[in-house]
Design a protein around this motif. Structure first.
Motif, PDB file in Angstrom:
ATOM      1  N   ARG A 112     -21.355  -9.101   0.124  1.00 36.62           N
ATOM      2  CA  ARG A 112     -20.979  -9.559  -1.215  1.00 36.62           C
ATOM      3  C   ARG A 112     -22.189 -10.109  -1.968  1.00 36.62           C
ATOM      4  O   ARG A 112     -22.385  -9.832  -3.147  1.00 36.62           O
ATOM      5  CB  ARG A 112     -19.906 -10.655  -1.106  1.00 36.62           C
ATOM      6  N   ALA A 285     -20.977 -19.399  -2.256  1.00 39.44           N
ATOM      7  CA  ALA A 285     -19.798 -18.832  -2.927  1.00 39.44           C
ATOM      8  C   ALA A 285     -19.349 -17.550  -2.235  1.00 39.44           C
ATOM      9  O   ALA A 285     -18.142 -17.306  -2.079  1.00 39.44           O
ATOM     10  CB  ALA A 285     -20.113 -18.570  -4.393  1.00 39.44           C
ATOM     11  N   ALA A 286     -20.304 -16.721  -1.808  1.00 45.27           N
ATOM     12  CA  ALA A 286     -19.961 -15.483  -1.097  1.00 45.27           C
ATOM     13  C   ALA A 286     -19.277 -15.789   0.226  1.00 45.27           C
ATOM     14  O   ALA A 286     -18.333 -15.093   0.631  1.00 45.27           O
ATOM     15  CB  ALA A 286     -21.211 -14.641  -0.877  1.00 45.27           C
ATOM     16  N   ASN A 288     -17.433 -18.447   0.882  1.00 45.24           N
ATOM     17  CA  ASN A 288     -16.074 -18.905   0.563  1.00 45.24           C
ATOM     18  C   ASN A 288     -15.178 -17.737   0.168  1.00 45.24           C
ATOM     19  O   ASN A 288     -14.004 -17.681   0.561  1.00 45.24           O
ATOM     20  CB  ASN A 288     -16.127 -19.950  -0.547  1.00 45.24           C
ATOM     21  N   ASP A 289     -15.732 -16.791  -0.594  1.00 41.97           N
ATOM     22  CA  ASP A 289     -14.952 -15.605  -0.980  1.00 41.97           C
ATOM     23  C   ASP A 289     -14.562 -14.794   0.251  1.00 41.97           C
ATOM     24  O   ASP A 289     -13.428 -14.319   0.365  1.00 41.97           O
ATOM     25  CB  ASP A 289     -15.756 -14.738  -1.951  1.00 41.97           C
ATOM     26  N   ARG A 292     -11.800 -16.557   2.154  1.00 38.50           N
ATOM     27  CA  ARG A 292     -10.482 -16.426   1.507  1.00 38.50           C
ATOM     28  C   ARG A 292      -9.925 -15.010   1.644  1.00 38.50           C
ATOM     29  O   ARG A 292      -8.729 -14.823   1.799  1.00 38.50           O
ATOM     30  CB  ARG A 292     -10.600 -16.791   0.038  1.00 38.50           C
ATOM     31  N   ALA A 293     -10.813 -14.016   1.567  1.00 35.36           N
ATOM     32  CA  ALA A 293     -10.356 -12.637   1.611  1.00 35.36           C
ATOM     33  C   ALA A 293      -9.839 -12.232   2.994  1.00 35.36           C
ATOM     34  O   ALA A 293      -8.921 -11.425   3.117  1.00 35.36           O
ATOM     35  CB  ALA A 293     -11.482 -11.693   1.183  1.00 35.36           C
TER      36      ALA A 293
END
Length: 297
Positions: A112, A285-286, A288-289, A292-293
């Motif tokens: 990401r 941020a990547a 955390n993304d 979550r994904a």
């Protein structure tokens, strides 16, 4: 000669007149004339001819200006470099992670991150949680992911990941048909345990002792990833971080929920002030993304 004299001389050459140079630098015309005279004294040759009140560059002045321009280009490059380091860091990112996340979630975050930062070089090392902490604390790495048993002093940190343990086993195991695995199911069962210092193992042990259960520990290992590999080979069953089990189900490993809930917790670690760098913020941020994904993303 000094930098200010050269700066005024450069402004005069670019602006074409003392008044224009004064406007560019927000100084007076006499200050421009004085700086040029001092610079000519320092270099030992005239930089300008005075023609009817105008300053006309001499051939020597034109030649000198070429080298001054090169010097200022180098200075501009240094300023740009300083700005990049201030805003982005070194243009590279060094990441250390415990094995459970380093082989699954972190690679997804790297993908990401590189989609928007394709020119940033990345170093990723898989280490023990204590080694992750030490490498970040000594500023050898920018970001670390470590289990919750590490000493958090000397590093910026925040809780990153908290997830329930799952039970893993081979497809032909007697427990493979059960919907949920409970402590009583593991009594005297061949069990692959995490290392004694692992806090998740301590929480597992508490769940066993609460029901008077004693699994038969056949192997101890520090990594959930290794527990999965051993379980797949039929060595025993184990309770693992589900992130480490990502991909093993396709190879035949059976993964079951475990009750009562036992949590694996991990922290994200930063060297002091590293969070200010844009690259560090974007990679966080990547992460955390990716968390979550989940594994299907």
């Amino acid at each position: 000669m000094n930098f200010r004299q050269l700066e005024i001389y450069r402004a005069l050459m670019i602006g074409g007149s003392a008044s224009r140079a004064a406007d560019l630098l927000n100084i007076t015309q006499p200050a421009v004339s004085r700086a040029v005279s001092e610079l000519e004294h320092r270099v030992g040759f005239p930089l300008f001819d005075r023609v009817k009140g105008r300053l006309v560059p001499t051939p020597e002045g034109q030649l000198f200006f070429r080298d001054v321009g090169n010097a200022f280009q180098g200075l501009d490059s240094l300023r740009a470099s300083a700005a990049r380091i201030r805003d982005f860091g070194s243009g590279s990112l060094k990441i250390a992670s415990l094995a459970a996340l380093g082989s699954t979630l972190v690679p997804r975050a790297v993908r990401r991150f590189r989609e928007v930062n394709p020119h940033v070089s990345i170093t990723l090392q898989i280490l023990s949680s204590s080694a992750v902490r030490d490498h970040v604390a000594t500023q050898q790495f920018d970001i670390g992911l470590a289990a919750d048993e590490v000493d958090l002093s000397g590093v910026d940190h925040s809780l990153f990941y908290s997830v329930r343990a799952v039970c893993v086993m081979p497809a032909d195991h007697p427990l493979a048909g059960k919907g949920v695995i409970r402590p009583a199911d593991l009594d005297k069962m061949a069990f692959i345990a995490l290392s004694p210092e692992d806090r998740a193992r301590a929480r597992m042990t508490e769940s066993f002792e609460a029901e008077g259960v004693r699994p038969h520990i056949v192997v101890e290992t520090p990594a959930s990833l290794t527990v999965c590999a051993l379980a797949l080979e039929g060595v025993g069953v184990g309770l693992v971080n589900p992130a480490a089990a990502d991909g093993f189900e396709k190879r035949g490993l059976v993964i079951k929920p475990y009750e009562p809930a036992v949590y694996f917790k991990s922290y994200i670690l930063f060297r002091p002030d590293a969070q200010r760098a844009r690259l560090v913020r974007e990679f966080t941020a990547a992460l955390n993304d990716a968390a979550r994904a989940g594994p299907q993303a």
